[in-house]
Write an enzyme that holds these catalytic residues in place. Structure first.
Site, short mmCIF file in Angstrom:
data_model
loop_
_atom_site.label_atom_id
_atom_site.label_comp_id
_atom_site.label_asym_id
_atom_site.label_seq_id
_atom_site.Cartn_x
_atom_site.Cartn_y
_atom_site.Cartn_z
N THR A 14 2.47 -4.38 1.03
CA THR A 14 2.33 -3.77 2.36
C THR A 14 2.18 -4.83 3.44
O THR A 14 2.60 -4.61 4.59
CB THR A 14 1.11 -2.83 2.36
OG1 THR A 14 1.40 -1.75 1.48
CG2 THR A 14 0.79 -2.27 3.73
N SER A 54 4.02 -3.79 -5.09
CA SER A 54 3.34 -4.27 -6.31
C SER A 54 3.12 -3.18 -7.35
O SER A 54 2.75 -3.49 -8.48
CB SER A 54 2.04 -5.00 -5.98
OG SER A 54 0.97 -4.10 -5.78
N THR A 77 -1.47 -4.58 -2.54
CA THR A 77 -2.87 -4.32 -2.94
C THR A 77 -2.96 -3.58 -4.27
O THR A 77 -3.97 -3.66 -4.95
CB THR A 77 -3.59 -3.46 -1.88
OG1 THR A 77 -2.92 -2.20 -1.75
CG2 THR A 77 -3.68 -4.16 -0.54
N ASP A 78 -1.89 -2.87 -4.65
CA ASP A 78 -2.03 -1.91 -5.75
C ASP A 78 -2.27 -2.56 -7.11
O ASP A 78 -2.97 -1.98 -7.94
CB ASP A 78 -0.80 -0.99 -5.81
CG ASP A 78 -0.81 0.04 -4.69
OD1 ASP A 78 -1.87 0.22 -4.07
OD2 ASP A 78 0.24 0.65 -4.43
#
Ligand code: SIN
Length: 313
Positions: A16, A62, A95-96
């Site tokens: 992101t 990700s 972030t995932d």
């Protein structure tokens, strides 16, 4: 004082932080991994005095991270930290799955220099984009002489690779370190250290990177809960799974139906570890079947740790 004269290698992988949306008000309907790492750095004018070297290693959301990217990333980081003129490495990431990449790199490389993952909860086009400040903070940590090993820097906090987890779906301060708490805060480009810097494993296992990712052992997470079904485990065993992490209830407890299936799976050579679906706290005590606790690792991180363990076996 920071290593202002040494190079920071900044490696882009997407996420992101590199995402764009049609509207500056859109925080969810964006597309991740659209702009390159050089463009991300151009949005941070405060970095102008710091020697930076840029490498666009991947451009992925990700959620789609794969072992091929992990291996290429580990090799690139290893090469960068071996160079005397390099103070540290920054990796821009989604972030995932950041917590998984963080532990993978720490376990495999155990780098003596700082390797700093950063990310953003808002796309680069958002009014409240958090990427530029996170990137500035990540570079400050990578240039900090006392920093070492893999850490994640988001929302002004430094998290150790073993502890960091994504704990919120939407908030800008989405990450925490569980019971351990953050290692440090980044304030105006300086670190305020809160606890001893995490040590991590003393040595990495770079030799594992010689193995083709297609040959890396298959490990899955099975979640225990009301009405848990043995057939989920049975299907995985038939399909060739090598390791299972149980995201157990509470202190890693397991539904009896699942426990029977896991016992059978173990009899067929599958390694079983216990974690908790609670999100916070360790799994304490022994299990009657001898299945090891994954400690305070989240199930996602335990899955990576078990995969590496099976690669070493
Ligand atoms: C991703 O993980 O690549 C998308 C979500 C994010 O970075 O927040």
């Amino acid at each position: 004082m920071q290593n202002r004269h040494k190079t920071i290698v900044v490696i882009g992988t997407g996420g992101t932080i590199a995402g764009t949306a049609a509207s500056a008000a859109d925080h969810t309907g964006y597309t991740a991994a659209q702009i390159n790492v050089a463009q991300l750095l151009a949005a941070v004018p405060t970095l102008s005095g710091q020697p930076l070297e840029v490498l666009q290693l991947a451009q992925v959301d990700s959620k789609d991270m794969d072992f091929g990217v992990w291996r290429a990333l580990a090799l690139a980081v290893d090469q960068a930290v071996a160079r005397p003129e390099v103070a540290g490495v920054v990796i821009t990431h989604g972030t995932d799955t950041l917590e998984e990449t963080a532990w993978f790199l720490q376990a495999v490389l155990a780098p003596a220099k700082p390797v700093v993952l950063t990310a953003a909860m808002r796309p680069s086009t958002a009014l409240s984009a958090d990427g530029p400040q996170n990137l500035a903070d990540a570079v400050a940590v990578a240039a900090w002489p006392q920093a070492r090993g893999v850490v994640a820097v988001l929302a002004g906090r430094v998290h150790g690779a073993a502890d960091v987890r994504k704990a919120h779906t939407y908030r800008v301060d989405a990450f925490d370190s569980g019971d351990a708490g953050p290692v440090a805060l980044v304030e105006e480009g300086r670190l305020r250290i809160l606890r001893p810097w995490p040590q991590g494993p003393a040595t990495g296992v770079q030799s594992l990177l010689a193995l083709e990712p297609t040959a890396w052992p298959w490990v899955e997470i099975v979640t225990s809960g009301a009405g848990a079904q043995a057939r989920a485990v049975q299907a995985l065993v038939r399909a060739g799974v090598r390791g299972l992490v149980v995201a157990g209830t509470g202190n890693g407890t397991i539904h009896s139906a699942l426990e029977s299936a896991l016992t059978e799976a173990q009899g067929q050579g599958v390694t079983v570890w216990r974690a908790s679906r609670c999100g916070m706290g360790p799994v304490l005590g022994d299990h009657p079947r001898g299945w090891p606790s994954a400690g305070s690792f989240t199930p996602a991180k335990a899955r990576v740790a078990l995969m590496l363990e099976l690669m070493r076996a």
